[in-house]
Each structure stands twice: as structure tokens, then as C-alpha cells.
Scaffold this active site. Structure first.
Site, PDB file in Angstrom:
ATOM      1  CD  GLN A  96      33.202  33.047  33.346  1.00  0.00           C
ATOM      2  OE1 GLN A  96      33.829  32.029  33.091  1.00  0.00           O
ATOM      3  NE2 GLN A  96      32.926  33.980  32.425  1.00  0.00           N
ATOM      4  CG  HIS A  98      32.910  27.498  35.901  1.00  0.00           C
ATOM      5  ND1 HIS A  98      32.343  27.998  34.747  1.00  0.00           N
ATOM      6  CD2 HIS A  98      34.158  28.030  35.951  1.00  0.00           C
ATOM      7  CE1 HIS A  98      33.211  28.794  34.137  1.00  0.00           C
ATOM      8  NE2 HIS A  98      34.309  28.832  34.851  1.00  0.00           N
ATOM      9  CD  GLU A 116      38.004  28.327  35.469  1.00  0.00           C
ATOM     10  OE1 GLU A 116      37.505  27.722  34.509  1.00  0.00           O
ATOM     11  OE2 GLU A 116      37.857  29.556  35.639  1.00  0.00           O
ATOM     12  CG  HIS A 173      35.817  32.706  38.080  1.00  0.00           C
ATOM     13  ND1 HIS A 173      34.873  31.743  38.371  1.00  0.00           N
ATOM     14  CD2 HIS A 173      36.147  32.511  36.781  1.00  0.00           C
ATOM     15  CE1 HIS A 173      34.652  30.997  37.315  1.00  0.00           C
ATOM     16  NE2 HIS A 173      35.416  31.451  36.317  1.00  0.00           N
ATOM     17  NE  ARG A 193      28.432  34.937  28.870  1.00  0.00           N
ATOM     18  CZ  ARG A 193      27.777  34.304  27.909  1.00  0.00           C
ATOM     19  NH1 ARG A 193      26.456  34.244  27.962  1.00  0.00           N
ATOM     20  NH2 ARG A 193      28.403  33.765  26.898  1.00  0.00           N
TER      21      ARG A 193
END
Length: 316
Positions: A96, A98, A116, A173, A193
Site C-alpha cells: 500500500q 498513503h 507514519e 510499504h 492498496r
């Protein structure tokens, strides 16, 4: 002065890739044997943590943030900016990516982007994770994805307990099986995804992919993030500084004995990932142990930790 920590009740999320490690390791009451995520400190509407103690007991963190902003130093943000999770990757997570804040704000109804980071609490021997890709251009990214050449496309790295990874938006990642991770992230639930190993859910359906949005945000070529932790040793504690930027600062405190600290941030998020001990401030004495999560509010000031425990501590 704000003298009371805010202890939080986690929210658990079932996932196709989840397992039982959140029960086995922390003793949490999980909903099933495919529990993948503990949303430990969360004001996101998809999983609201509740306050467990004090005058705000039973209220959500979102409600306290909105109505008692002074507890958080009147930090200038409409939404609580961070989200702390523990992830049990019993099977591989989807590959996936982001979006950043600008893309998410435009395409996801004002949602935050999602940068993150991961602290590897535990993992199987020779465990790996997907971190980046080998394509040099966006065109190569699209060609490799469309051809399903995942071995050629995906970059994998071997991991061990105690490793730390910083995962900015735009980074391809995935956690792989046999991995238990504490994740500090922007308060967002937006995931695109790219590949899900052709799995089907309990209804026999494949999970949705988001290839066009993913193509819009993937960094190409991959931008590596080399973390050089800074370690400070002082009486009773070893402090490891992993990352400090405008998204978050993340540290590990290894307490062995008794150590004094100062909370001088707008607020501080604390997760006990191993051991147990006590939090002391004035006449207040709190027993804290593995699996506890709490917020130290604005102007909490000086406090003492006693015991033998490992904590992940984050702030803005």
C-alpha cells in the site's frame, strides 16, 4: 497545572491478516482470532478511544480534545493530529501507499495525509517487510504493477526486534507475517492498496485496490529514509530519539530503576510496550504495565517513573 494523566481504553479492529498476538502479548480482550489492530490512542471517528479515569471518564478523546483544548496546550488543529496503534501482522498486509496532506485534503474529504513510523516490538526470525520499490520512474511503476511483476518491483528488507522505520507519505510499504509493531502516525485512515496477494475475504471477494490514486502519490524513484537514532543515558533511563519533524517526535524510554522526566510539550503520548512500574507525581501514584496507553497533558511538569519497563513516547 494539569495533574492527571488521561488513560485510554483501546479500540480493536479485525483484519483479514490479523491474529491473536494482541491477546497473547498484552492480554487485551480482543474480539476474534483475526484481530489485526489496537487503536491505542485515537480520536479518529473510525475508532474512538475512551478515557478510563478522572473527571473525563467515559468520554471519547475526540470529545475531550474539542471541549477541553487547554489540556493540549491549545494546539492549533481542528482534529487531534496523531494516532497510536499496535499492529499484529499474522499474515502479510496489503502492499500500500498513503497520500500526503494536500492530496488527501483534495481527494479524501479533508482527511489528513498519512506519514507514519514503526517500532518493531517483535518479529519472527528472518522476518521481512516491504519498504519501497525498484522502479526509477512513474512509467516503470505503472508497467511493473500492471504486469504483476512483484518480485522485480517490491523492495524487501530484513527486520529484527527493536528496529525503527520512518514511512513518509508516498512510500510503498507493507508489514509481512510474523510481525508485531507499534505505529505512530498522522490521524488518518486513508490507505491506497496496490497489491493484496489475490486474497479473498470470508465472502469470497477480493479486497478493493486503488491503483489510480496510488499512482498519483507513489514516490518514484523510492526515497529512502535512513534513521540514525540518538541515545542518551542518564540515571535510571536510556532515551533513544528516533525521529523529530513537523509530523511527530518519537522516542523510546528504557527505564531501569527510577528516573525523572519533564513534560514540557503541548501533550505527550505514552505506550508501555514491556515491563511494569509506577508513575509518580506529587501525591499521585499510578501503577502502569505493559499494554497501558496514556496522555500527559499540557503543563504536566515534572514526574518520576520507577520500575523496569520500555515505553514509546511521542509528541508534536
Amino acid at each position: 497545572m494539569n495533574d492527571t494523566p488521561l488513560f485510554l481504553k483501546p479500540v480493536f479492529q479485525e483484519r483479514i491478516w490479523g491474529g491473536t498476538a494482541l491477546y497473547d502479548r498484552f492480554g487485551y480482550e480482543i474480539p476474534s482470532a483475526i484481530t489485526g489492530e489496537c487503536w491505542a490512542i485515537s480520536a479518529h471517528p473510525n475508532g474512538l478511544s475512551l478515557i478510563e479515569n478522572g473527571k473525563f471518564q467515559g468520554k471519547s478523546l475526540k470529545e475531550v480534545w474539542e471541549n477541553h483544548h487547554e489540556l493540549f496546550g491549545n494546539y492549533k488543529s481542528e482534529k487531534f493530529p496523531l494516532l497510536i496503534k499496535i499492529l499484529d501482522a499474522n499474515e502479510e498486509l496489503s502492499v500500500q501507499v498513503h497520500p500526503n496532506d494536500d492530496y488527501a485534503n483534495e481527494h479524501e474529504n479533508g482527511e489528513y495525509g498519512k506519514t507514519e513510523c514503526w517500532y518493531i516490538i517483535d518479529c519472527d526470525q528472518d522476518a521481512e517487510l516491504v519498504f519501497g520499490h525498484h522502479a526509477k520512474t512513474k512509467e516503470e511503476v505503472r508497467e511493473m504493477i500492471q504486469s504483476g511483476n512483484w518480485e522485480r518491483f517490491l523492495r524487501k528488507v530484513t527486520i529484527r526486534p527493536g528496529d525503527f522505520f520512518y514511512v513518509p507519505s508516498g512510500t510503498v510499504h507493507a508489514l509481512c507475517n510474523g510481525t508485531l509493531v507499534l505505529e505512530t502516525q498522522q490521524s488518518s485512515d486513508t490507505t491506497y492498496r496496490v497489491y493484496d496477494y489475490d486474497r479473498v475475504d470470508n465472502q469470497g471477494s477480493k479486497r478493493e485496490l486503488h491503483l489510480e490514486k496510488a499512482m498519483g502519490v507513489i514516490n518514484a524513484p523510492h526515497i529512502d529514509t535512513n534513521i540514525a537514532p540518538e541515545i542518551e543515558k542518564r540515571e535510571g533511563v536510556e532515551v533513544t530519539k528516533f525521529v523529530q519533524n513537523h509530523f511527530f517526535s518519537v522516542n523510546k524510554w528504557d527505564v531501569n530503576g527510577e528516573a525523572a522526566f519533564q513534560q514540557n510539550q503541548a501533550f505527550m503520548l505514552v505506550s508501555i510496550i514491556d515491563g511494569e512500574g509506577r508513575l509518580l507525581k506529587g501525591s499521585e501514584d499510578y501503577t502502569i504495565r505493559k499494554g497501558a496507553h496514556f496522555i500527559l497533558p499540557y503543563k504536566y511538569g515534572e514526574f518520576i517513573l520507577k520500575g523496569n519497563m520500555k515505553l514509546i513516547v511521542s509528541h508534536l
